[in-house]
Design an enzyme around this catalytic site. Structure first.
Site, PDB file in Angstrom:
ATOM      1  N   LYS A   1      63.626  -2.174  54.553  1.00 50.75           N
ATOM      2  CA  LYS A   1      63.675  -1.830  55.980  1.00 50.75           C
ATOM      3  C   LYS A   1      62.294  -1.383  56.481  1.00 50.75           C
ATOM      4  CE  LYS A   1      66.470   0.719  59.206  1.00 50.75           C
ATOM      5  NZ  LYS A   1      66.742   2.123  59.321  1.00 50.75           N
TER       6      LYS A   1
ATOM      7  N   TYR B   1      57.225  23.132  43.197  1.00 49.21           N
ATOM      8  CA  TYR B   1      56.307  22.243  43.916  1.00 49.21           C
ATOM      9  C   TYR B   1      54.860  22.584  43.584  1.00 49.21           C
ATOM     10  CZ  TYR B   1      54.173  19.725  47.863  1.00 49.21           C
ATOM     11  OH  TYR B   1      53.413  18.882  48.636  1.00 49.21           O
TER      12      TYR B   1
ATOM     13  N   ASN C   1      51.564   8.603  45.904  1.00 49.51           N
ATOM     14  CA  ASN C   1      51.987   9.437  47.035  1.00 49.51           C
ATOM     15  C   ASN C   1      53.386  10.031  46.851  1.00 49.51           C
ATOM     16  OD1 ASN C   1      52.103  10.143  50.114  1.00 49.51           O
ATOM     17  ND2 ASN C   1      53.874   8.798  49.770  1.00 49.51           N
TER      18      ASN C   1
ATOM     19  N   LYS D   1      52.210  20.301  41.178  1.00 49.26           N
ATOM     20  CA  LYS D   1      51.024  19.680  41.804  1.00 49.26           C
ATOM     21  C   LYS D   1      49.736  20.231  41.174  1.00 49.26           C
ATOM     22  CE  LYS D   1      52.755  16.988  45.149  1.00 49.26           C
ATOM     23  NZ  LYS D   1      52.403  15.588  45.439  1.00 49.26           N
TER      24      LYS D   1
ATOM     25  N   ASP E   1      60.764   3.598  41.053  1.00 45.10           N
ATOM     26  CA  ASP E   1      61.138   5.007  40.909  1.00 45.10           C
ATOM     27  C   ASP E   1      60.185   5.564  39.859  1.00 45.10           C
ATOM     28  OD1 ASP E   1      62.175   7.437  40.044  1.00 45.10           O
ATOM     29  OD2 ASP E   1      64.247   6.827  40.401  1.00 45.10           O
TER      30      ASP E   1
ATOM     31  N   THR F   1      57.094  16.384  58.052  1.00 49.18           N
ATOM     32  CA  THR F   1      57.848  15.282  57.417  1.00 49.18           C
ATOM     33  C   THR F   1      59.168  15.832  56.859  1.00 49.18           C
ATOM     34  OG1 THR F   1      56.984  15.638  55.189  1.00 49.18           O
ATOM     35  CG2 THR F   1      55.698  14.159  56.613  1.00 49.18           C
TER      36      THR F   1
HETATM   37  N1  LIG Z   1      54.146  16.949  54.387  1.00 46.42           N
HETATM   38  C1  LIG Z   1      53.198  17.817  54.038  1.00 46.42           C
HETATM   39  O1  LIG Z   1      52.928  18.826  54.715  1.00 46.42           O
HETATM   40  C2  LIG Z   1      52.402  17.568  52.779  1.00 46.42           C
HETATM   41  C3  LIG Z   1      51.294  18.396  52.520  1.00 46.42           C
HETATM   42  C4  LIG Z   1      50.552  18.197  51.368  1.00 46.42           C
HETATM   43  C5  LIG Z   1      50.908  17.171  50.507  1.00 46.42           C
HETATM   44  N2  LIG Z   1      51.977  16.371  50.780  1.00 46.42           N
HETATM   45  C6  LIG Z   1      52.303  15.305  49.828  1.00 46.42           C
HETATM   46  O2  LIG Z   1      52.347  14.064  50.496  1.00 46.42           O
HETATM   47  C7  LIG Z   1      53.192  13.152  49.767  1.00 46.42           C
HETATM   48  C8  LIG Z   1      54.155  12.478  50.731  1.00 46.42           C
HETATM   49  O3  LIG Z   1      55.025  13.464  51.235  1.00 46.42           O
HETATM   50  P1  LIG Z   1      55.709  13.409  52.681  1.00 46.42           P
HETATM   51  O4  LIG Z   1      55.391  14.687  53.343  1.00 46.42           O
HETATM   52  O5  LIG Z   1      55.420  12.119  53.345  1.00 46.42           O
HETATM   53  O6  LIG Z   1      57.242  13.515  52.218  1.00 46.42           O
HETATM   54  P2  LIG Z   1      58.529  12.598  52.459  1.00 46.42           P
HETATM   55  O7  LIG Z   1      58.591  12.104  53.841  1.00 46.42           O
HETATM   56  O8  LIG Z   1      59.652  13.384  51.897  1.00 46.42           O
HETATM   57  O9  LIG Z   1      58.226  11.329  51.512  1.00 46.42           O
HETATM   58  C9  LIG Z   1      58.275  11.436  50.121  1.00 46.42           C
HETATM   59  C10 LIG Z   1      58.393  10.038  49.551  1.00 46.42           C
HETATM   60  O10 LIG Z   1      58.427  10.131  48.109  1.00 46.42           O
HETATM   61  C11 LIG Z   1      59.520   9.354  47.670  1.00 46.42           C
HETATM   62  N3  LIG Z   1      60.019   9.751  46.351  1.00 46.42           N
HETATM   63  C12 LIG Z   1      60.625  10.906  45.978  1.00 46.42           C
HETATM   64  N4  LIG Z   1      60.980  10.852  44.690  1.00 46.42           N
HETATM   65  C13 LIG Z   1      60.591   9.632  44.235  1.00 46.42           C
HETATM   66  C14 LIG Z   1      60.694   8.966  42.990  1.00 46.42           C
HETATM   67  N5  LIG Z   1      61.284   9.528  41.919  1.00 46.42           N
HETATM   68  N6  LIG Z   1      60.170   7.720  42.865  1.00 46.42           N
HETATM   69  C15 LIG Z   1      59.582   7.125  43.927  1.00 46.42           C
HETATM   70  N7  LIG Z   1      59.486   7.675  45.148  1.00 46.42           N
HETATM   71  C16 LIG Z   1      59.981   8.920  45.280  1.00 46.42           C
HETATM   72  C17 LIG Z   1      60.585   9.499  48.751  1.00 46.42           C
HETATM   73  O11 LIG Z   1      61.581   8.515  48.623  1.00 46.42           O
HETATM   74  P3  LIG Z   1      63.088   8.739  49.207  1.00 46.42           P
HETATM   75  O12 LIG Z   1      63.041   8.462  50.679  1.00 46.42           O
HETATM   76  O13 LIG Z   1      63.898   7.734  48.455  1.00 46.42           O
HETATM   77  O14 LIG Z   1      63.462  10.159  48.891  1.00 46.42           O
HETATM   78  C18 LIG Z   1      59.682   9.321  49.969  1.00 46.42           C
HETATM   79  O15 LIG Z   1      59.420   7.970  50.176  1.00 46.42           O
HETATM   80  C19 LIG Z   1      53.882  13.995  48.682  1.00 46.42           C
HETATM   81  O16 LIG Z   1      53.242  13.791  47.448  1.00 46.42           O
HETATM   82  C20 LIG Z   1      53.662  15.417  49.164  1.00 46.42           C
HETATM   83  O17 LIG Z   1      53.666  16.345  48.117  1.00 46.42           O
HETATM   84  C21 LIG Z   1      52.727  16.548  51.888  1.00 46.42           C
END
Ligand SMILES: NC(=O)c1ccc[n+]([C@@H]2O[C@H](COP(=O)([O-])OP(=O)(O)OC[C@H]3O[C@@H](n4cnc5c(N)ncnc54)[C@H](OP(=O)(O)O)[C@@H]3O)[C@@H](O)[C@H]2O)c1
Length: 236
Positions: free
Chosen positions: A41, A159, A84, A163, A57, A194
């Protein structure tokens, strides 16, 4: 030579926008998602001919190896591996109260998942002249920034520590790869609204968060072994 990138966890959030931005820069991008329906999608939503869905995964070695085979059918080199995919399963759980299963789950995805992605894809990244591995991290993983109160003061063990372990992986592999490459570094997008944080208001948009990652990924500077935020090298 065509350029190829693989982004994990890209069906939504920051990863989805990283795919878009790299595709707009003429990369052929493999959009990784663990859920087939959501991944397909996402590719459809982007509507770009240079984006292909790949099921992955990161906690499942069979799934990672299958994704490697699929990508190898299309290209003999991978220029960018963007790790990511990430989870924060313990928001609102005190460090002393986290269940051991939840703590392990955070490490399964953020640390072991990233490690087995790198170990599997290394041969393909090594075949690129300018191969780079980018690990998406957080300022909350920096002991210095967390201790001084400069990072978000969200005191969550699963978390943050998984990390931090990922950052250690980045440093050790950076030392091993040295001048020979590939280049490996960590980047934090900073607070971005997010699903990961329950869509907390006040963060960057996913496009803004993604741009910090893609700017470093496409930079001609060498950041091997470094952990970076929007301002440059971040303290550990
Ligand atoms: N948002 C923030 O403020 C922030 C700040 C610093 C760092 N980050 C980092 O940025 C990255 C992206 O996060 P986001 O904020 O965009 O979060 P998000 O919208 O929750 O996206 C996370 C993604 O990771 C996938 N995922 C989770 N477990 C997985 C697995 N076992 N195998 C493959 N994919 C998997 C999820 O898939 P599903 O949809 O299937 O669950 C989703 O596509 C992460 O590493 C996070 O730690 C985020």
């Amino acid at each position: 030579m065509n350029k190829f990138a693989f982004v994990t966890g890209a069906n939504k959030g920051i990863g989805f926008e990283v795919v878009r931005q790299l595709a707009e820069r003429k990369y052929h991008v493999f959009l990784g998602a663990r859920n087939v329906e959501l991944g397909e999608k996402a590719v459809q939503t982007l509507g770009l001919s240079n984006v292909t869905f790949i099921q992955v995964d990161v906690t499942d070695i069979q799934s990672i190896q299958n994704s490697y085979k699929k990508i190898e059918e299309v290209t003999d080199h991978l220029d960018l591996l963007i790790n990511n995919a990430g989870i924060a399963p313990d928001f609102h759980i005190l460090p002393s109260e986290i269940k051991i299963e939840t703590l392990r789950q955070a490490f399964e995805v953020n640390f072991f998942g990233t490690f087995q992605m790198i170990q599997t894809f290394l041969p393909l990244v090594r075949k690129s002249e300018y191969g780079k591995i980018v690990n998406v991290t957080t300022d909350m993983a920096s002991q210095t920034l967390f201790d001084s109160g400069e990072a978000a003061s969200i005191n969550i063990l699963g978390y943050n520590s998984s990390k931090t372990a990922m950052n250690s992986l980045t440093l050790t592999l950076g030392k091993e790869f040295g001048d020979k490459g590939p280049e490996i570094f960590g980047v934090t997008p900073g607070f971005t609204t997010t699903d990961l944080n329950g869509n907390s208001p006040g963060g960057k948009t996913t496009a803004e968060g993604a741009k910090i990652i893609t700017d470093y990924a496409l930079s001609i500077e060498n950041y091997n072994g470094k952990i970076l935020n929007k301002n440059g090298i971040m303290p550990w």
